[in-house]
Design a protein around this motif. Structure first.
Motif, PDB file in Angstrom:
ATOM      1  N   GLN A   8       2.262  20.548 -40.797  1.00 18.42           N
ATOM      2  CA  GLN A   8       1.081  20.934 -41.573  1.00 18.42           C
ATOM      3  C   GLN A   8       0.815  19.963 -42.712  1.00 18.42           C
ATOM      4  OE1 GLN A   8       2.052  24.978 -42.536  1.00 18.42           O
ATOM      5  NE2 GLN A   8       1.050  25.776 -40.706  1.00 18.42           N
ATOM      6  N   SER A   9       1.857  19.303 -43.201  1.00 18.04           N
ATOM      7  CA  SER A   9       1.674  18.352 -44.286  1.00 18.04           C
ATOM      8  C   SER A   9       1.189  16.991 -43.786  1.00 18.04           C
ATOM      9  CB  SER A   9       2.972  18.176 -45.079  1.00 18.04           C
ATOM     10  OG  SER A   9       3.935  17.490 -44.305  1.00 18.04           O
ATOM     11  N   GLU A  10       1.230  16.778 -42.466  1.00 19.40           N
ATOM     12  CA  GLU A  10       0.769  15.517 -41.879  1.00 19.40           C
ATOM     13  C   GLU A  10      -0.754  15.447 -41.889  1.00 19.40           C
ATOM     14  OE1 GLU A  10       2.412  12.789 -40.627  1.00 19.40           O
ATOM     15  OE2 GLU A  10       4.268  13.700 -41.335  1.00 19.40           O
ATOM     16  N   ASP A  11      -1.269  14.257 -42.061  1.00 18.47           N
ATOM     17  CA  ASP A  11      -2.713  14.026 -41.979  1.00 18.47           C
ATOM     18  C   ASP A  11      -3.021  13.629 -40.534  1.00 18.47           C
ATOM     19  OD1 ASP A  11      -5.351  13.656 -42.646  1.00 18.47           O
ATOM     20  OD2 ASP A  11      -5.045  11.605 -43.358  1.00 18.47           O
ATOM     21  N   SER A  12      -2.944  14.610 -39.637  1.00 20.41           N
ATOM     22  CA  SER A  12      -3.082  14.328 -38.218  1.00 20.41           C
ATOM     23  C   SER A  12      -4.477  14.657 -37.704  1.00 20.41           C
ATOM     24  CB  SER A  12      -2.051  15.129 -37.428  1.00 20.41           C
ATOM     25  OG  SER A  12      -2.260  16.502 -37.627  1.00 20.41           O
ATOM     26  N   THR A  13      -4.812  14.055 -36.588  1.00 22.36           N
ATOM     27  CA  THR A  13      -6.102  14.311 -35.954  1.00 22.36           C
ATOM     28  C   THR A  13      -5.996  15.560 -35.079  1.00 22.36           C
ATOM     29  OG1 THR A  13      -5.548  13.009 -34.003  1.00 22.36           O
ATOM     30  CG2 THR A  13      -6.566  11.828 -35.851  1.00 22.36           C
ATOM     31  N   ALA A  14      -7.127  16.050 -34.636  1.00 17.38           N
ATOM     32  CA  ALA A  14      -7.140  17.198 -33.720  1.00 17.38           C
ATOM     33  C   ALA A  14      -6.433  16.855 -32.418  1.00 17.38           C
ATOM     34  CB  ALA A  14      -8.580  17.624 -33.441  1.00 17.38           C
ATOM     35  N   ARG A  15      -6.572  15.617 -31.979  1.00 19.72           N
ATOM     36  CA  ARG A  15      -5.907  15.182 -30.757  1.00 19.72           C
ATOM     37  C   ARG A  15      -4.392  15.212 -30.907  1.00 19.72           C
ATOM     38  NH1 ARG A  15      -9.823  10.078 -29.623  1.00 19.72           N
ATOM     39  NH2 ARG A  15     -11.554  11.283 -28.797  1.00 19.72           N
ATOM     40  N   SER A  16      -3.911  14.692 -32.015  1.00 18.37           N
ATOM     41  CA  SER A  16      -2.468  14.692 -32.260  1.00 18.37           C
ATOM     42  C   SER A  16      -1.952  16.122 -32.377  1.00 18.37           C
ATOM     43  CB  SER A  16      -2.123  13.918 -33.536  1.00 18.37           C
ATOM     44  OG  SER A  16      -2.370  12.558 -33.368  1.00 18.37           O
ATOM     45  N   SER A  17      -2.708  16.972 -33.031  1.00 22.71           N
ATOM     46  CA  SER A  17      -2.304  18.371 -33.177  1.00 22.71           C
ATOM     47  C   SER A  17      -2.243  19.073 -31.829  1.00 22.71           C
ATOM     48  CB  SER A  17      -3.265  19.120 -34.105  1.00 22.71           C
ATOM     49  OG  SER A  17      -3.146  18.632 -35.413  1.00 22.71           O
ATOM     50  N   ALA A  18      -3.228  18.815 -30.971  1.00 28.20           N
ATOM     51  CA  ALA A  18      -3.230  19.427 -29.643  1.00 28.20           C
ATOM     52  C   ALA A  18      -2.028  18.944 -28.841  1.00 28.20           C
ATOM     53  CB  ALA A  18      -4.524  19.093 -28.913  1.00 28.20           C
ATOM     54  N   SER A  19      -1.751  17.678 -28.926  1.00 28.25           N
ATOM     55  CA  SER A  19      -0.601  17.110 -28.223  1.00 28.25           C
ATOM     56  C   SER A  19       0.696  17.719 -28.728  1.00 28.25           C
ATOM     57  CB  SER A  19      -0.575  15.594 -28.422  1.00 28.25           C
ATOM     58  OG  SER A  19      -1.754  15.017 -27.942  1.00 28.25           O
ATOM     59  N   PHE A  20       0.825  17.794 -30.027  1.00 25.61           N
ATOM     60  CA  PHE A  20       2.009  18.387 -30.654  1.00 25.61           C
ATOM     61  C   PHE A  20       2.214  19.810 -30.147  1.00 25.61           C
ATOM     62  CE2 PHE A  20       4.028  20.846 -34.017  1.00 25.61           C
ATOM     63  CZ  PHE A  20       5.031  20.013 -34.495  1.00 25.61           C
ATOM     64  N   MET A  21       1.140  20.593 -30.132  1.00 25.86           N
ATOM     65  CA  MET A  21       1.254  21.995 -29.738  1.00 25.86           C
ATOM     66  C   MET A  21       1.549  22.176 -28.250  1.00 25.86           C
ATOM     67  SD  MET A  21      -1.310  23.994 -32.341  1.00 25.86           S
ATOM     68  CE  MET A  21      -2.815  23.340 -31.710  1.00 25.86           C
ATOM     69  N   ILE A  22       1.009  21.320 -27.399  1.00 22.40           N
ATOM     70  CA  ILE A  22       1.302  21.417 -25.965  1.00 22.40           C
ATOM     71  C   ILE A  22       2.775  21.104 -25.717  1.00 22.40           C
ATOM     72  CG2 ILE A  22       0.899  20.379 -23.688  1.00 22.40           C
ATOM     73  CD1 ILE A  22      -1.342  22.252 -24.529  1.00 22.40           C
ATOM     74  N   VAL A  23       3.266  20.035 -26.320  1.00 21.08           N
ATOM     75  CA  VAL A  23       4.681  19.694 -26.151  1.00 21.08           C
ATOM     76  C   VAL A  23       5.546  20.804 -26.728  1.00 21.08           C
ATOM     77  CG1 VAL A  23       6.520  18.048 -26.712  1.00 21.08           C
ATOM     78  CG2 VAL A  23       4.242  17.209 -26.099  1.00 21.08           C
ATOM     79  N   TRP A  24       5.161  21.358 -27.877  1.00 17.39           N
ATOM     80  CA  TRP A  24       5.908  22.472 -28.479  1.00 17.39           C
ATOM     81  C   TRP A  24       5.966  23.660 -27.514  1.00 17.39           C
ATOM     82  CZ3 TRP A  24       8.647  23.031 -32.928  1.00 17.39           C
ATOM     83  CH2 TRP A  24       9.045  24.330 -33.251  1.00 17.39           C
ATOM     84  N   ARG A  25       4.822  23.995 -26.932  1.00 16.67           N
ATOM     85  CA  ARG A  25       4.755  25.141 -26.032  1.00 16.67           C
ATOM     86  C   ARG A  25       5.680  24.982 -24.834  1.00 16.67           C
ATOM     87  NH1 ARG A  25       4.975  29.994 -24.504  1.00 16.67           N
ATOM     88  NH2 ARG A  25       3.543  30.704 -22.928  1.00 16.67           N
ATOM     89  N   TYR A  26       5.679  23.808 -24.237  1.00 14.16           N
ATOM     90  CA  TYR A  26       6.467  23.600 -23.023  1.00 14.16           C
ATOM     91  C   TYR A  26       7.922  23.227 -23.303  1.00 14.16           C
ATOM     92  CZ  TYR A  26       2.508  24.516 -20.153  1.00 14.16           C
ATOM     93  OH  TYR A  26       1.467  25.164 -19.545  1.00 14.16           O
ATOM     94  N   THR A  27       8.291  23.077 -24.559  1.00 17.08           N
ATOM     95  CA  THR A  27       9.708  22.893 -24.900  1.00 17.08           C
ATOM     96  C   THR A  27      10.196  24.173 -25.570  1.00 17.08           C
ATOM     97  OG1 THR A  27       9.120  21.730 -26.952  1.00 17.08           O
ATOM     98  CG2 THR A  27       9.607  20.374 -25.016  1.00 17.08           C
ATOM     99  N   TYR A  28      10.077  24.259 -26.865  1.00 16.36           N
ATOM    100  CA  TYR A  28      10.588  25.409 -27.610  1.00 16.36           C
ATOM    101  C   TYR A  28       9.929  26.722 -27.210  1.00 16.36           C
ATOM    102  CZ  TYR A  28      13.212  22.263 -30.569  1.00 16.36           C
ATOM    103  OH  TYR A  28      14.095  21.328 -31.013  1.00 16.36           O
ATOM    104  N   GLY A  29       8.667  26.691 -26.804  1.00 19.84           N
ATOM    105  CA  GLY A  29       7.969  27.902 -26.386  1.00 19.84           C
ATOM    106  C   GLY A  29       8.612  28.580 -25.190  1.00 19.84           C
ATOM    107  N   PHE A  30       9.283  27.802 -24.362  1.00 12.11           N
ATOM    108  CA  PHE A  30       9.982  28.349 -23.207  1.00 12.11           C
ATOM    109  C   PHE A  30      11.496  28.264 -23.381  1.00 12.11           C
ATOM    110  CE2 PHE A  30       5.843  27.425 -21.229  1.00 12.11           C
ATOM    111  CZ  PHE A  30       5.605  28.643 -20.610  1.00 12.11           C
TER     112      PHE A  30
END
Length: 126
Positions: A8-30
């Motif tokens: 949240q403290s990163e100055d990231s783009t929407a694309r980077s955020s979407a990528s971060f969340m997809i990888v999060w979902r398929y790793t820690y999310g499962f």
């Protein structure tokens, strides 16, 4: 969790955020520390072209937010994971120049670990 506070403290783009969340979902999310994620799969999940996915993954890998847990072998996808040491993360957009990559080969980071591109963008309907 500390990942989310730091992200949240990163100055990231929407694309980077979407990528971060997809990888999060398929790793820690499962309940996994890493998972094989292809560029094509991420491209479909984020609804963008594969070139964009590769560029976004390269950014997250270069910033040491993501790491390659296992490089690709033949037709299998590389396994991605998060760098749990958030103090090692570099600011998005403030990394050293991207590593050169020959088509079809893996690039090597300064720490000697194998890495290669993988993430994408959010599709915004107009």
């Amino acid at each position: 969790m500390e990942f989310w506070k730091r992200w949240q403290s990163e100055d990231s783009t929407a694309r980077s955020s979407a990528s971060f969340m997809i990888v999060w979902r398929y790793t820690y999310g499962f309940g996994r520390k890493s998972h094989a994620l292809s560029v094509g799969f991420l491209s479909e999940a984020i609804q963008c072209d594969q070139r964009t996915v590769k560029a976004e993954l390269r950014k997250l890998l270069d910033c040491k937010i993501l790491k390659v847990a296992e490089p690709f072998h033949g037709s299998s996808s590389r396994k991605l994971s998060f760098n749990k040491y958030v103090n090692q993360w570099l600011e998005v957009g403030k990394t050293s120049p991207p590593s050169k990559k020959i088509r079809g080969e893996q690039s090597t980071t300064s720490e000697g670990s194998k890495s290669s591109p993988l993430l994408g963008a959010i599709h915004h309907p107009r």
